[in-house]
Design a protein around this motif. Structure first.
Motif, PDB file in Angstrom:
ATOM      1  N   UNK A  30     -52.535   5.128 -29.780  1.00 33.78           N
ATOM      2  CA  UNK A  30     -52.723   5.451 -31.128  1.00 33.78           C
ATOM      3  C   UNK A  30     -51.541   6.675 -31.488  1.00 33.78           C
ATOM      4  N   UNK A  31     -51.273   6.602 -32.466  1.00 31.32           N
ATOM      5  CA  UNK A  31     -50.364   7.597 -33.100  1.00 31.32           C
ATOM      6  C   UNK A  31     -50.640   8.632 -33.759  1.00 31.32           C
ATOM      7  N   UNK A  32     -50.045   9.733 -33.741  1.00 39.18           N
ATOM      8  CA  UNK A  32     -50.391  11.061 -34.382  1.00 39.18           C
ATOM      9  C   UNK A  32     -50.639  10.591 -36.213  1.00 39.18           C
ATOM     10  N   UNK A  33     -49.836   9.664 -36.502  1.00 37.75           N
ATOM     11  CA  UNK A  33     -49.829   9.481 -37.841  1.00 37.75           C
ATOM     12  C   UNK A  33     -51.120   8.647 -38.322  1.00 37.75           C
ATOM     13  N   UNK A  34     -51.923   8.374 -37.347  1.00 42.33           N
ATOM     14  CA  UNK A  34     -52.866   7.078 -37.612  1.00 42.33           C
ATOM     15  C   UNK A  34     -52.629   5.793 -37.489  1.00 42.33           C
ATOM     16  N   UNK A  35     -51.528   5.381 -36.870  1.00 45.16           N
ATOM     17  CA  UNK A  35     -50.873   4.157 -36.921  1.00 45.16           C
ATOM     18  C   UNK A  35     -51.459   3.943 -35.554  1.00 45.16           C
ATOM     19  N   UNK A  36     -51.317   2.458 -35.059  1.00 48.58           N
ATOM     20  CA  UNK A  36     -51.656   2.018 -33.886  1.00 48.58           C
ATOM     21  C   UNK A  36     -50.669   1.012 -33.342  1.00 48.58           C
ATOM     22  N   UNK A  37     -50.377   1.347 -32.005  1.00 52.67           N
ATOM     23  CA  UNK A  37     -49.456   0.201 -31.486  1.00 52.67           C
ATOM     24  C   UNK A  37     -50.243  -0.633 -30.554  1.00 52.67           C
ATOM     25  N   UNK A  38     -50.136  -1.972 -30.429  1.00 54.17           N
ATOM     26  CA  UNK A  38     -50.862  -2.830 -29.496  1.00 54.17           C
ATOM     27  C   UNK A  38     -49.832  -3.689 -28.687  1.00 54.17           C
ATOM     28  N   UNK A  39     -50.171  -3.971 -27.550  1.00 53.61           N
ATOM     29  CA  UNK A  39     -49.480  -4.884 -26.809  1.00 53.61           C
ATOM     30  C   UNK A  39     -50.354  -6.343 -26.536  1.00 53.61           C
ATOM     31  N   UNK A  40     -49.763  -7.547 -26.533  1.00 58.54           N
ATOM     32  CA  UNK A  40     -50.816  -8.657 -26.304  1.00 58.54           C
ATOM     33  C   UNK A  40     -50.284  -9.511 -25.516  1.00 58.54           C
ATOM     34  N   UNK A  41     -51.229 -10.632 -25.273  1.00 61.13           N
ATOM     35  CA  UNK A  41     -51.091 -11.795 -24.455  1.00 61.13           C
ATOM     36  C   UNK A  41     -50.077 -12.526 -25.012  1.00 61.13           C
ATOM     37  N   UNK A  42     -49.673 -12.527 -26.067  1.00 63.15           N
ATOM     38  CA  UNK A  42     -48.453 -13.170 -26.868  1.00 63.15           C
ATOM     39  C   UNK A  42     -47.164 -12.713 -26.652  1.00 63.15           C
ATOM     40  N   UNK A  43     -47.185 -11.585 -25.884  1.00 60.35           N
ATOM     41  CA  UNK A  43     -45.725 -10.956 -25.227  1.00 60.35           C
ATOM     42  C   UNK A  43     -45.459 -10.028 -26.539  1.00 60.35           C
ATOM     43  N   UNK A  44     -45.923  -9.933 -27.377  1.00 59.77           N
ATOM     44  CA  UNK A  44     -45.622  -8.899 -28.573  1.00 59.77           C
ATOM     45  C   UNK A  44     -46.048  -7.677 -28.361  1.00 59.77           C
ATOM     46  N   UNK A  45     -45.370  -6.585 -28.859  1.00 60.32           N
ATOM     47  CA  UNK A  45     -45.611  -5.212 -29.326  1.00 60.32           C
ATOM     48  C   UNK A  45     -45.821  -5.061 -30.567  1.00 60.32           C
ATOM     49  N   UNK A  46     -46.880  -4.702 -31.444  1.00 56.67           N
ATOM     50  CA  UNK A  46     -46.864  -4.541 -32.741  1.00 56.67           C
ATOM     51  C   UNK A  46     -47.455  -3.331 -33.311  1.00 56.67           C
ATOM     52  N   UNK A  47     -46.695  -2.719 -34.376  1.00 57.20           N
ATOM     53  CA  UNK A  47     -47.137  -1.278 -34.953  1.00 57.20           C
ATOM     54  C   UNK A  47     -48.056  -1.671 -36.349  1.00 57.20           C
ATOM     55  N   UNK A  48     -49.228  -1.379 -36.096  1.00 61.93           N
ATOM     56  CA  UNK A  48     -50.269  -1.405 -37.215  1.00 61.93           C
ATOM     57  C   UNK A  48     -50.212  -0.222 -38.114  1.00 61.93           C
ATOM     58  N   UNK A  49     -50.076  -0.319 -39.355  1.00 63.23           N
ATOM     59  CA  UNK A  49     -50.138   0.708 -40.349  1.00 63.23           C
ATOM     60  C   UNK A  49     -51.232   0.393 -41.410  1.00 63.23           C
ATOM     61  N   UNK A  50     -52.605   1.175 -40.975  1.00 66.82           N
ATOM     62  CA  UNK A  50     -53.695   0.847 -41.890  1.00 66.82           C
ATOM     63  C   UNK A  50     -53.502   1.519 -43.353  1.00 66.82           C
ATOM     64  N   UNK A  51     -52.747   2.664 -43.346  1.00 66.82           N
ATOM     65  CA  UNK A  51     -52.614   3.205 -44.667  1.00 66.82           C
ATOM     66  C   UNK A  51     -51.540   2.383 -45.361  1.00 66.82           C
ATOM     67  N   UNK A  52     -50.623   1.835 -44.939  1.00 66.84           N
ATOM     68  CA  UNK A  52     -49.573   1.154 -45.676  1.00 66.84           C
ATOM     69  C   UNK A  52     -49.445  -0.404 -44.955  1.00 66.84           C
ATOM     70  N   UNK A  53     -50.245  -1.310 -44.941  1.00 72.05           N
ATOM     71  CA  UNK A  53     -50.287  -2.523 -44.188  1.00 72.05           C
ATOM     72  C   UNK A  53     -48.933  -3.415 -44.366  1.00 72.05           C
ATOM     73  N   UNK A  54     -48.358  -3.283 -45.457  1.00 70.59           N
ATOM     74  CA  UNK A  54     -46.824  -3.860 -45.555  1.00 70.59           C
ATOM     75  C   UNK A  54     -45.896  -3.463 -44.669  1.00 70.59           C
ATOM     76  N   UNK A  55     -46.052  -1.965 -44.034  1.00 72.16           N
ATOM     77  CA  UNK A  55     -45.358  -1.354 -43.236  1.00 72.16           C
ATOM     78  C   UNK A  55     -45.559  -1.746 -41.768  1.00 72.16           C
TER      79      UNK A  55
END
Length: 167
Positions: A30-55
């Motif tokens: 989790x990020x202080x900004x409320x975002x979330x970073x995930x690591x997954x089985x497809x070898x990707x690291x993603x940043x999820x921005x729930x407040x601004x999904x297009x980000x």
């Protein structure tokens, strides 16, 4: 894992093949900004921005799936490179805001000679970024402060034991 005796092995126990792994998220940060970073089985690291999904975006990961590169079927000898576009949509599930990633195969571009030109430069860049991705599922994420106020690093580890630092 399970162990079984192989036929004709003289009673020597051999490990059973590992069951297939369920694809999905393996770790979160989790990020202080409320975002979330995930690591997954497809070898990707993603940043999820729930407040601004297009980000939301893929921080790192393979640029194309298991189909990879292929040679132009028309016989030109050029590499055929899949062109993907990721979009992020929001919907509500039982009162919880959900950001969903959708991957679209836009086309397959042809890339000829890797020597010169803007198209070949873009392909060289894409190949280099693809090679920087983890070779196995991302299993751990952490953030580390650089000394002297130099910012932060994102640290990631994969199932094959490799740790990478991203600035």
């Amino acid at each position: 894992g399970d162990v079984h005796a192989a036929a004709g092995s003289g009673g020597v126990a051999t490990p059973a093949p590992a069951p297939p792994r369920t694809p999905g998220v393996r770790c979160m940060l989790t990020l202080p900004s409320g975002g979330l970073i995930t690591g997954s089985s497809d070898r990707c690291i993603r940043l999820w921005d729930a407040a601004r999904p297009q980000g939301s975006y893929i921080v790192c990961g393979p640029l194309w799936g298991s189909e990879g590169l292929s040679v132009d079927p028309a016989g030109s000898g050029a590499l055929q490179v899949p062109q993907y576009r990721h979009t992020y949509d929001v919907f509500s599930m039982e009162g919880v805001r959900v950001v969903e990633e959708r991957c679209h195969l836009d086309s397959s571009a042809l890339a000829g000679d890797l020597g010169a030109g803007s198209a070949s430069g873009e392909l060289r860049h894409r190949l280099r970024v693809h090679d920087q991705a983890h070779a196995d599922a991302v299993t751990a994420l952490a953030a580390a402060d650089l000394p002297g106020g130099g910012g932060r690093l994102l640290l990631s580890a994969s199932r094959d034991g490799i740790v990478k630092a991203w600035k």
